[in-house]
Design an enzyme around this catalytic site. Structure first.
Site, PDB file in Angstrom:
ATOM      1  N   SER A 127       1.111  -1.368   0.005  1.00 16.60           N
ATOM      2  CA  SER A 127      -0.037   0.133   0.116  1.00 16.60           C
ATOM      3  C   SER A 127       1.042   0.982   0.426  1.00 16.60           C
ATOM      4  CB  SER A 127      -0.620  -0.030   0.722  1.00 16.60           C
ATOM      5  OG  SER A 127      -1.238   0.809   1.709  1.00 16.60           O
ATOM      6  N   GLU A 129       0.117   3.517   1.959  1.00 16.99           N
ATOM      7  CA  GLU A 129       0.132   3.675   3.152  1.00 16.99           C
ATOM      8  C   GLU A 129       1.444   3.702   3.738  1.00 16.99           C
ATOM      9  OE1 GLU A 129      -1.692   5.202   5.554  1.00 16.99           O
ATOM     10  OE2 GLU A 129      -2.206   6.562   3.791  1.00 16.99           O
ATOM     11  N   TYR A 151      -1.821   0.487  10.549  1.00 18.54           N
ATOM     12  CA  TYR A 151      -1.490  -0.732   8.760  1.00 18.54           C
ATOM     13  C   TYR A 151      -0.667  -0.334   8.617  1.00 18.54           C
ATOM     14  CZ  TYR A 151      -3.359  -0.920   4.392  1.00 18.54           C
ATOM     15  OH  TYR A 151      -3.915  -1.150   3.616  1.00 18.54           O
TER      16      TYR A 151
HETATM   17  P1  NDP Z   1     -11.599  -4.512   2.179  1.00 18.88           P
HETATM   18  O1  NDP Z   1     -11.579  -3.996   3.448  1.00 18.88           O
HETATM   19  O2  NDP Z   1     -13.174  -4.195   1.250  1.00 18.88           O
HETATM   20  O3  NDP Z   1     -11.405  -5.700   2.225  1.00 18.88           O
HETATM   21  C1  NDP Z   1     -10.382  -6.689   3.215  1.00 18.88           C
HETATM   22  C2  NDP Z   1     -10.584  -8.427   2.758  1.00 18.88           C
HETATM   23  O4  NDP Z   1     -10.430  -8.742   4.212  1.00 18.88           O
HETATM   24  C3  NDP Z   1     -11.766  -8.486   3.006  1.00 18.88           C
HETATM   25  O5  NDP Z   1     -12.454  -9.470   2.338  1.00 18.88           O
HETATM   26  C4  NDP Z   1     -12.467  -8.777   4.668  1.00 18.88           C
HETATM   27  O6  NDP Z   1     -13.112  -9.572   5.026  1.00 18.88           O
HETATM   28  C5  NDP Z   1     -10.776  -9.780   4.548  1.00 18.88           C
HETATM   29  N1  NDP Z   1     -10.512 -10.054   5.779  1.00 18.88           N
HETATM   30  C6  NDP Z   1      -9.963  -9.685   6.836  1.00 18.88           C
HETATM   31  N2  NDP Z   1      -9.826  -9.955   7.817  1.00 18.88           N
HETATM   32  C7  NDP Z   1      -9.035 -11.521   7.821  1.00 18.88           C
HETATM   33  C8  NDP Z   1      -9.057 -12.806   8.161  1.00 18.88           C
HETATM   34  N3  NDP Z   1      -8.871 -12.656   9.646  1.00 18.88           N
HETATM   35  N4  NDP Z   1      -8.894 -13.257   7.115  1.00 18.88           N
HETATM   36  C9  NDP Z   1      -9.766 -13.681   6.374  1.00 18.88           C
HETATM   37  N5  NDP Z   1      -9.851 -12.195   5.754  1.00 18.88           N
HETATM   38  C10 NDP Z   1      -9.902 -11.427   6.289  1.00 18.88           C
HETATM   39  O7  NDP Z   1     -10.131  -4.214   1.210  1.00 18.88           O
HETATM   40  P2  NDP Z   1      -9.918  -3.631  -0.278  1.00 18.88           P
HETATM   41  O8  NDP Z   1     -10.281  -4.690  -1.118  1.00 18.88           O
HETATM   42  O9  NDP Z   1     -10.106  -1.902  -0.867  1.00 18.88           O
HETATM   43  O10 NDP Z   1      -8.398  -4.352  -0.848  1.00 18.88           O
HETATM   44  C11 NDP Z   1      -7.835  -5.055  -0.514  1.00 18.88           C
HETATM   45  C12 NDP Z   1      -6.196  -4.955  -0.547  1.00 18.88           C
HETATM   46  O11 NDP Z   1      -5.539  -4.004  -0.842  1.00 18.88           O
HETATM   47  C13 NDP Z   1      -6.439  -5.441   1.328  1.00 18.88           C
HETATM   48  O12 NDP Z   1      -4.924  -5.813   1.990  1.00 18.88           O
HETATM   49  C14 NDP Z   1      -5.842  -3.549   1.521  1.00 18.88           C
HETATM   50  O13 NDP Z   1      -5.068  -3.283   2.764  1.00 18.88           O
HETATM   51  C15 NDP Z   1      -4.723  -3.723   0.304  1.00 18.88           C
HETATM   52  N6  NDP Z   1      -4.824  -2.124  -0.261  1.00 18.88           N
HETATM   53  C16 NDP Z   1      -5.956  -1.491  -0.494  1.00 18.88           C
HETATM   54  C17 NDP Z   1      -6.450  -0.065  -1.313  1.00 18.88           C
HETATM   55  C18 NDP Z   1      -7.346   0.171  -1.483  1.00 18.88           C
HETATM   56  O14 NDP Z   1      -7.281   1.766  -1.919  1.00 18.88           O
HETATM   57  N7  NDP Z   1      -8.465   0.208  -1.649  1.00 18.88           N
HETATM   58  C19 NDP Z   1      -5.001   0.437  -2.019  1.00 18.88           C
HETATM   59  C20 NDP Z   1      -3.880  -0.360  -0.774  1.00 18.88           C
HETATM   60  C21 NDP Z   1      -3.801  -1.357  -0.215  1.00 18.88           C
HETATM   61  P3  NDP Z   1     -14.603  -9.221   5.667  1.00 18.88           P
HETATM   62  O15 NDP Z   1     -15.719  -9.192   4.283  1.00 18.88           O
HETATM   63  O16 NDP Z   1     -15.224 -10.860   6.422  1.00 18.88           O
HETATM   64  O17 NDP Z   1     -14.574  -8.452   7.058  1.00 18.88           O
HETATM   65  P1  GDR Z   2      -6.919   5.894   3.570  1.00 13.04           P
HETATM   66  O1  GDR Z   2      -8.414   5.631   3.382  1.00 13.04           O
HETATM   67  O2  GDR Z   2      -7.068   5.996   4.938  1.00 13.04           O
HETATM   68  O3  GDR Z   2      -5.923   6.458   2.284  1.00 13.04           O
HETATM   69  O4  GDR Z   2      -6.358   4.210   3.152  1.00 13.04           O
HETATM   70  P2  GDR Z   2      -9.416   6.453   3.682  1.00 13.04           P
HETATM   71  O5  GDR Z   2     -10.694   6.653   2.883  1.00 13.04           O
HETATM   72  O6  GDR Z   2      -9.679   6.041   5.161  1.00 13.04           O
HETATM   73  O7  GDR Z   2      -8.789   8.400   4.140  1.00 13.04           O
HETATM   74  C1  GDR Z   2      -8.738   9.219   2.897  1.00 13.04           C
HETATM   75  C2  GDR Z   2      -8.142  10.523   3.698  1.00 13.04           C
HETATM   76  O8  GDR Z   2      -9.158  11.328   3.871  1.00 13.04           O
HETATM   77  C3  GDR Z   2      -9.235  11.985   4.908  1.00 13.04           C
HETATM   78  N1  GDR Z   2     -10.210  11.481   5.960  1.00 13.04           N
HETATM   79  C4  GDR Z   2     -11.626  11.599   6.351  1.00 13.04           C
HETATM   80  N2  GDR Z   2     -11.421  10.052   6.064  1.00 13.04           N
HETATM   81  C5  GDR Z   2     -12.435   8.638   6.749  1.00 13.04           C
HETATM   82  N3  GDR Z   2     -12.459   7.304   6.384  1.00 13.04           N
HETATM   83  N4  GDR Z   2     -13.783   9.365   6.764  1.00 13.04           N
HETATM   84  C6  GDR Z   2     -13.683  10.770   7.265  1.00 13.04           C
HETATM   85  O9  GDR Z   2     -14.865  11.541   7.679  1.00 13.04           O
HETATM   86  C7  GDR Z   2     -12.646  11.809   6.519  1.00 13.04           C
HETATM   87  N5  GDR Z   2     -12.680  12.293   6.635  1.00 13.04           N
HETATM   88  C8  GDR Z   2     -11.328  12.942   6.241  1.00 13.04           C
HETATM   89  C9  GDR Z   2      -8.594  11.017   5.843  1.00 13.04           C
HETATM   90  O10 GDR Z   2      -7.863  11.601   7.486  1.00 13.04           O
HETATM   91  C10 GDR Z   2      -7.513  10.236   5.053  1.00 13.04           C
HETATM   92  O11 GDR Z   2      -6.135  11.348   4.771  1.00 13.04           O
HETATM   93  C11 GDR Z   2      -7.483   3.133   1.951  1.00 13.04           C
HETATM   94  C12 GDR Z   2      -7.650   1.814   2.237  1.00 13.04           C
HETATM   95  O12 GDR Z   2      -8.259   1.980   1.883  1.00 13.04           O
HETATM   96  C13 GDR Z   2      -6.062   1.542   2.774  1.00 13.04           C
HETATM   97  O13 GDR Z   2      -6.390   0.190   3.274  1.00 13.04           O
HETATM   98  C14 GDR Z   2      -5.372   1.409   1.357  1.00 13.04           C
HETATM   99  O14 GDR Z   2      -3.222   1.131   1.873  1.00 13.04           O
HETATM  100  C15 GDR Z   2      -5.162   2.852   1.139  1.00 13.04           C
HETATM  101  O15 GDR Z   2      -6.078   3.786   1.311  1.00 13.04           O
HETATM  102  C16 GDR Z   2      -4.126   3.328  -0.113  1.00 13.04           C
END
Ligand code: NDP
Ligand code: GDR
Length: 326
Positions: A127, A129, A151
């Site tokens: 990520s 992050e 995270y």
């Molecule tokens: P989501 O939060 O939508 O999905 C996370 C998944 O992980 C869900 O299916 C969840 O299951 C599963 N999970 C959580 N805990 C466990 C566990 N203990 N055992 C097995 N499975 C588990 O994330 P995204 O689809 O957005 O992201 C996919 C991956 O990519 C994640 O690893 C995230 O950190 C990473 N990532 C995401 C980004 C983004 O912008 N979306 C950017 C960079 C990295 P359940 O539905 O049951 O909770």
């Molecule tokens: P992020 O996503 O932390 O970048 O992680 P998120 O959408 O939660 O936050 C983005 C930014 O928005 C600001 N923010 C708020 N965020 C949330 N959730 N709710 C609010 O009300 C709000 N107001 C302002 C946050 O402070 C932050 O700066 C996502 C996840 O998908 C991770 O798993 C992944 O790795 C990274 O993107 C890349």
């Protein structure tokens, strides 16, 4: 027929990736956690051909059993506690799932592959992050990692463990350093979906205001459908490697509010948005902007959906959802 195992199949990316692999002719297996996971029905509807296997990333024994059943050619480790804000209050659990869960998956793949460690291709969901307090703009594969949350720290552990398994055991293990990617399937806790859902409710008269945190943070937002294609492309390469996946453009949360409210005909949203400190984080990641030129050159990958189109797509989907709900 190639076989693929997706952990996190109930998440946003898991569902898009499952659809892509199905189109590419794979037999898809998905790891689902919990004894009565509420998302099973949704996944079965979106991925009717996928076989769901039950287990948890914290349970190596279960993962070994699942590897025996799925016997995959490719493993995509998308499972994680993925909400950054949640990770401060649940630092131990985030470490167990997001960090040690990745190690468990690497171990399960290594043990299952036996004397042919390169025979199973492994993808780790790294990520942006991990860049946290950024040391370079834009961020690329070689940029110093400086995570700012439990995270982010967990993702750095999983990232280096993936590289370590590649170097130690000759595994075909790749990490995709993905910047934020969104879609109508994004969880409601993340800022883009919180805004698209809130704006749709305001438009339908079901909600008066959106309560937000830090509006100054900047993110490089792309479309999840584009980003799962990059994951797949990484595992089709002869040699495993790490790639930044991003659009190369950054926008503030204010920009997000501008586009979302404009979609429902509101140009000045100040009366509709209030501030609550509870949405501020103990440490913020202020600016993310990625340089995906390596992915463009080696994978031929480029994003197809731009920021404005993405947010409008999400608002439109939430307006339709509100309409359905009545
Ligand atoms: P989501 O939060 O939508 O999905 C996370 C998944 O992980 C869900 O299916 C969840 O299951 C599963 N999970 C959580 N805990 C466990 C566990 N203990 N055992 C097995 N499975 C588990 O994330 P995204 O689809 O957005 O992201 C996919 C991956 O990519 C994640 O690893 C995230 O950190 C990473 N990532 C995401 C980004 C983004 O912008 N979306 C950017 C960079 C990295 P359940 O539905 O049951 O909770
Ligand atoms: P992020 O996503 O932390 O970048 O992680 P998120 O959408 O939660 O936050 C983005 C930014 O928005 C600001 N923010 C708020 N965020 C949330 N959730 N709710 C609010 O009300 C709000 N107001 C302002 C946050 O402070 C932050 O700066 C996502 C996840 O998908 C991770 O798993 C992944 O790795 C990274 O993107 C890349």
């Amino acid at each position: 027929m190639k076989r693929a195992l997706i952990t996190g199949v109930t998440g946003q990316d898991g569902m898009y990736l499952g659809e892509l692999l199905d189109r590419e002719g794979y037999e898809v297996f998905g790891l689902v956690r919990g004894q009565n996971n509420p998302k099973v029905g949704v996944v079965q509807k979106i991925l009717p051909n996928a076989k769901l296997l039950f287990g948890d990333l914290t349970d190596l024994g279960a993962l070994l059993r699942i590897m025996d059943v799925a016997n995959p050619d490719e493993v995509y480790n998308l499972g994680a506690i993925s909400f950054v804000a949640h990770s401060w209050e649940n630092a131990g659990m985030t470490t167990d799932v997001t960090a040690k869960g990745a190690l468990n998956m690497l171990e399960a793949v290594r043990i299952h592959a036996g004397s042919k460690p390169e025979s199973i291709r492994f993808y780790q969901a790294s990520s942006s992050e991990m860049f946290g307090k950024v040391h370079e703009v834009p961020q690329k594969e070689s940029t110093l990692l400086w995570p700012r949350s439990p995270y982010g720290v967990s993702k750095v552990y999983a990232h280096y463990m993936t590289i370590n398994y590649r170097e130690s055991y000759g595994m075909h293990a790749s990490s995709g350093i993905l910047f934020n990617h969104e879609s109508p399937r994004r969880g409601i806790e993340f800022v883009t979906r919180k805004v698209s859902d809130g704006v749709a409710r305001i438009a339908r008269g079901k909600q008066d205001k959106l309560t937000m945190g830090n509006l100054a943070a900047s993110r490089d937002w792309g479309f999840a459908g584009d980003y799962v294609r990059a994951m797949w492309l990484m595992l089709q390469q002869p040699v495993a490697d790490d790639f930044v996946i991003a659009t190369g453009k950054t926008h503030t949360i204010r920009d997000l509010l501008d586009v979302a409210f404009a979609r429902i005909g509101i140009s000045d949203w100040s009366d509709y948005v209030s501030y609550d400190k509870q949405y501020e984080r103990p440490a913020e990641v202020d600016l993310l902007i990625g340089d995906a030129s390596k992915a463009k050159e080696k994978l031929g990958w480029e994003p197809t959906v731009q920021f404005k189109e993405l947010i409008e797509m999400m608002v439109d989907a939430d307006l339709a959802l509100q309409e359905q709900e009545g």
